[in-house]
Write a protein that holds these residues in place. Structure first.
Motif, mmCIF file in Angstrom:
data_model
loop_
_atom_site.group_PDB
_atom_site.id
_atom_site.type_symbol
_atom_site.label_atom_id
_atom_site.label_comp_id
_atom_site.label_asym_id
_atom_site.label_seq_id
_atom_site.Cartn_x
_atom_site.Cartn_y
_atom_site.Cartn_z
ATOM 1 N N SER A 386 29.762 4.358 -44.368
ATOM 2 C CA SER A 386 28.909 5.458 -44.819
ATOM 3 C C SER A 386 27.783 5.726 -43.820
ATOM 4 O O SER A 386 26.747 5.057 -43.826
ATOM 5 C CB SER A 386 28.320 5.151 -46.200
ATOM 6 O OG SER A 386 27.606 6.265 -46.694
ATOM 7 N N LEU A 387 28.012 6.706 -42.974
ATOM 8 C CA LEU A 387 27.020 7.137 -41.985
ATOM 9 C C LEU A 387 26.683 8.587 -42.274
ATOM 10 O O LEU A 387 27.577 9.434 -42.388
ATOM 11 C CB LEU A 387 27.602 6.993 -40.578
ATOM 12 C CG LEU A 387 26.673 7.270 -39.397
ATOM 13 C CD1 LEU A 387 25.611 6.168 -39.287
ATOM 14 C CD2 LEU A 387 27.473 7.361 -38.094
ATOM 15 N N VAL A 388 25.400 8.898 -42.407
ATOM 16 C CA VAL A 388 24.978 10.266 -42.680
ATOM 17 C C VAL A 388 23.865 10.658 -41.717
ATOM 18 O O VAL A 388 23.207 9.802 -41.108
ATOM 19 C CB VAL A 388 24.487 10.437 -44.135
ATOM 20 C CG1 VAL A 388 25.622 10.203 -45.119
ATOM 21 C CG2 VAL A 388 23.305 9.528 -44.439
ATOM 22 N N CYS A 389 23.662 11.944 -41.574
ATOM 23 C CA CYS A 389 22.538 12.477 -40.806
ATOM 24 C C CYS A 389 21.868 13.507 -41.700
ATOM 25 O O CYS A 389 22.471 14.540 -42.015
ATOM 26 C CB CYS A 389 23.021 13.095 -39.500
ATOM 27 S SG CYS A 389 21.683 13.668 -38.410
ATOM 28 N N LYS A 390 20.657 13.220 -42.139
ATOM 29 C CA LYS A 390 20.006 14.032 -43.156
ATOM 30 C C LYS A 390 18.641 14.537 -42.697
ATOM 31 O O LYS A 390 17.963 13.890 -41.886
ATOM 32 C CB LYS A 390 19.807 13.218 -44.441
ATOM 33 C CG LYS A 390 21.098 12.772 -45.121
ATOM 34 C CD LYS A 390 21.829 13.939 -45.745
ATOM 35 C CE LYS A 390 23.003 13.484 -46.576
ATOM 36 N NZ LYS A 390 23.771 14.617 -47.149
ATOM 37 N N ALA A 391 18.251 15.675 -43.251
ATOM 38 C CA ALA A 391 16.877 16.142 -43.082
ATOM 39 C C ALA A 391 15.967 15.183 -43.849
ATOM 40 O O ALA A 391 16.167 14.953 -45.042
ATOM 41 C CB ALA A 391 16.734 17.557 -43.622
ATOM 42 N N ILE A 392 14.981 14.622 -43.157
ATOM 43 C CA ILE A 392 14.093 13.661 -43.823
ATOM 44 C C ILE A 392 12.679 14.211 -44.028
ATOM 45 O O ILE A 392 11.894 13.621 -44.769
ATOM 46 C CB ILE A 392 14.027 12.320 -43.058
ATOM 47 C CG1 ILE A 392 13.502 12.509 -41.637
ATOM 48 C CG2 ILE A 392 15.395 11.644 -43.055
ATOM 49 C CD1 ILE A 392 13.186 11.204 -40.929
ATOM 50 N N SER A 393 12.354 15.332 -43.368
ATOM 51 C CA SER A 393 11.063 15.963 -43.627
ATOM 52 C C SER A 393 11.130 17.427 -43.234
ATOM 53 O O SER A 393 11.951 17.831 -42.402
ATOM 54 C CB SER A 393 9.924 15.270 -42.863
ATOM 55 O OG SER A 393 10.032 15.513 -41.465
ATOM 56 N N ALA A 394 10.259 18.218 -43.864
ATOM 57 C CA ALA A 394 10.155 19.645 -43.548
ATOM 58 C C ALA A 394 8.683 20.019 -43.524
ATOM 59 O O ALA A 394 7.965 19.797 -44.509
ATOM 60 C CB ALA A 394 10.895 20.473 -44.591
ATOM 61 N N ASN A 395 8.248 20.537 -42.386
ATOM 62 C CA ASN A 395 6.829 20.843 -42.168
ATOM 63 C C ASN A 395 5.943 19.654 -42.535
ATOM 64 O O ASN A 395 4.857 19.801 -43.097
ATOM 65 C CB ASN A 395 6.401 22.082 -42.965
ATOM 66 C CG ASN A 395 6.947 23.366 -42.375
ATOM 67 O OD1 ASN A 395 7.508 23.373 -41.272
ATOM 68 N ND2 ASN A 395 6.813 24.466 -43.100
ATOM 69 N N GLY A 396 6.437 18.455 -42.249
ATOM 70 C CA GLY A 396 5.677 17.232 -42.476
ATOM 71 C C GLY A 396 5.796 16.657 -43.862
ATOM 72 O O GLY A 396 5.263 15.565 -44.123
ATOM 73 N N HIS A 397 6.513 17.315 -44.768
ATOM 74 C CA HIS A 397 6.663 16.826 -46.139
ATOM 75 C C HIS A 397 8.008 16.119 -46.274
ATOM 76 O O HIS A 397 9.032 16.642 -45.832
ATOM 77 C CB HIS A 397 6.592 17.982 -47.133
ATOM 78 C CG HIS A 397 5.334 18.793 -47.035
ATOM 79 N ND1 HIS A 397 4.115 18.315 -47.469
ATOM 80 C CD2 HIS A 397 5.112 20.036 -46.531
ATOM 81 C CE1 HIS A 397 3.195 19.231 -47.257
ATOM 82 N NE2 HIS A 397 3.769 20.288 -46.682
ATOM 83 N N PRO A 398 8.042 14.951 -46.908
ATOM 84 C CA PRO A 398 9.302 14.210 -47.002
ATOM 85 C C PRO A 398 10.314 14.931 -47.892
ATOM 86 O O PRO A 398 9.953 15.578 -48.875
ATOM 87 C CB PRO A 398 8.884 12.872 -47.618
ATOM 88 C CG PRO A 398 7.619 13.170 -48.353
ATOM 89 C CD PRO A 398 6.927 14.234 -47.567
ATOM 90 N N THR A 399 11.576 14.808 -47.538
ATOM 91 C CA THR A 399 12.653 15.329 -48.380
ATOM 92 C C THR A 399 13.174 14.223 -49.291
ATOM 93 O O THR A 399 13.000 13.036 -49.018
ATOM 94 C CB THR A 399 13.824 15.863 -47.536
ATOM 95 O OG1 THR A 399 14.363 14.788 -46.770
ATOM 96 C CG2 THR A 399 13.372 16.983 -46.608
ATOM 97 N N VAL A 400 13.837 14.652 -50.348
ATOM 98 C CA VAL A 400 14.370 13.721 -51.343
ATOM 99 C C VAL A 400 15.745 14.217 -51.784
ATOM 100 O O VAL A 400 15.982 15.421 -51.908
ATOM 101 C CB VAL A 400 13.445 13.625 -52.579
ATOM 102 C CG1 VAL A 400 14.109 12.842 -53.711
ATOM 103 C CG2 VAL A 400 12.125 12.981 -52.201
ATOM 104 N N LYS A 401 16.644 13.290 -52.015
ATOM 105 C CA LYS A 401 17.910 13.574 -52.676
ATOM 106 C C LYS A 401 18.077 12.553 -53.791
ATOM 107 O O LYS A 401 17.890 11.358 -53.580
ATOM 108 C CB LYS A 401 19.077 13.479 -51.685
ATOM 109 C CG LYS A 401 20.434 13.786 -52.309
ATOM 110 C CD LYS A 401 21.552 13.618 -51.278
ATOM 111 C CE LYS A 401 22.915 13.864 -51.903
ATOM 112 N NZ LYS A 401 24.029 13.568 -50.952
#
Length: 435
Positions: A386-401
């Motif tokens: 399981s290898l993923v490449c995810k957005a982890i922040s946007a305009n300095g705000h952390p992302t969540v899934k």
């Protein structure tokens, strides 16, 4: 047809490019990129490679200099004239000129931006940061490069006959799976296996096997196409895909308060609704939980073409979607349900038996089509992980899934708890994360 074993045996050069085209990527990335280019051109996003299989210590298997050479080669690529013409003039989902001229003028001159590569505790920390539409196109090449370099680390140590036997066994396995699938009446299935494929050559072979064994849907067969744009172009088949979790994750990260956060997944689809129609109007509801999403969804979404189920226990989630449509006066038999989470033949058979005729049932077959070498090498050296490449922040705000599978949740723990408070956590079912 390419003799893969011989090619692998002969191709042990220092730099044998893994990514040889900017369109060796998934179709949904290009669709999303165009949407982001239009709607969020100034949003700055940071992406990161995340290896959820911690026992696979990639930095101890893959030479850093070799990885950098592959990444740098990918950065040198630009669209060829033929690729640009195909994107501009081909018909996708029944629509010609899907990609607008302003987007194509930008894409014609595009090259992948800079990356940052570090090594920490036996793993590579690979990150990309910049304008969203510029850095997002790193996701698929980065994953494909790491996955294939891991495969090469094993097969490069094998002798000619070992390779012949390896690929003969893998080909036999795929063909046996196809022979099972061809018995399913009304089956519709596509290749979704780019991101975690064994190699580009192997994915292309699998697509050709699907075409021959199941037949092209354009001619009445079961095989509906591939998510890989380069293979779709070269094999003259459909390129398939819609949108991914990346969109609601970034929209949510940019929300200014809890109420805006609650509405973010629907804002994504409202923007998508303005740009696309027909089979591109597919709901992906599981980013923050399918049950909560459907409970609070605006009624206009029930008029969309269908839904993609990509985490959690797929059968109960499909049943919930059917009840949701029925409660809003929609006929589920006219709706498309796409199953796409870690599928293999037995689960495809079971889901097809349960839902065929009740909905328009379709399958996106990924890693266990294009990277099923399980049991062929000692210690699982070629097994998928399981290898993923995810957005982890946007305009300095952390992302969540959050996901319907809590084992796939990602983000800072404090933010995960906030999102669970806003969206709820009902309906989550923990499942082993294979891919």
């Amino acid at each position: 047809m390419v003799d893969i074993a011989t090619r692998v045996y002969n191709h042990k050069w220092k730099i044998d490019p893994i990514i040889r085209s900017l369109i060796d990527t998934d179709f949904y990335k290009l669709l999303m990129c165009q949407s982001i280019f239009r709607n969020s051109p100034d949003t700055v996003v940071r992406f990161s490679l995340i290896n959820r299989s911690k026992d696979i210590r990639l930095a101890e298997m893959i030479d850093e200099n070799v990885l950098r050479m592959q990444l740098d080669y990918a950065r040198s690529l630009k669209l060829s004239r033929g690729e640009s013409t195909w994107l501009r003039g081909n018909t996708f989902y029944g629509k010609r000129q899907m990609f607008r001229s302003d987007f194509m003028e930008w894409f014609d001159n595009y090259q992948l931006p800079e990356y940052d590569l570090q090594v920490k505790d036996g793993q590579y920390e690979l990150t990309f940061e910049g304008k969203w539409h510029e850095v997002m196109l790193w996701e698929i090449p980065a994953l494909a490069i790491l996955m294939e370099l891991r495969s090469r680390a094993v097969v490069n140590q094998m002798r000619r006959f070992e390779l012949q036997v390896l690929y003969a066994r893998a080909m036999t396995r795929i063909w046996e799976k196809i022979n099972v699938l061809k018995e399913l009446e009304g089956l519709k299935i596509a290749d979704f296996g780019t991101r975690r494929r064994h190699s580009h050559l192997w994915q292309d072979w699998c697509v050709q096997a699907m075409l021959e064994g199941l037949g092209d849907s354009a001619n009445g067969g079961a095989f509906t196409g591939t998510s890989n744009c380069l293979i779709a172009m070269r094999r003259d088949i459909e390129a398939v895909g819609t949108n991914a979790h990346e969109l609601p994750m970034v929209y949510a990260a940019l929300a200014e308060n809890d109420e805006a956060l609650k509405q973010a997944p629907y804002k994504v689809l409202a923007d998508w609704h303005e740009e696309h129609e027909g089979n591109l109007r597919i709901i992906l509801p599981d980013t923050y939980g399918t049950e909560g999403f459907l409970n609070d969804a605006p009624d206009w979404l029930a008029g969309w073409t269908g839904i993609r189920i990509d985490s959690g226990d797929p059968a109960p989630l499909a049943e919930k979607a059917i009840k949701w449509w029925e409660a809003r006066g929609e006929d589920p038999r006219e709706k498309l349900v796409i199953f796409s989470d870690g599928l293999d033949v037995e689960e495809i058979k079971a889901l097809h038996a349960q839902f065929h005729g009740r909905v328009k049932c379709s399958f996106g077959w990924g890693t266990l089509l294009t990277n099923d070498f399980r049991g062929f090498e000692p210690d699982g050296r070629l097994e998928p992980f399981s290898l993923v490449c995810k957005a982890i922040s946007a305009n300095g705000h952390p992302t969540v899934k959050l996901s319907d599978n809590p084992n796939k949740a990602m983000g800072p723990q404090s933010e995960i708890e906030r999102y669970r408070r806003v969206f709820g956590a009902t309906g989550q079912v923990a499942r082993e994360v294979i891919v």
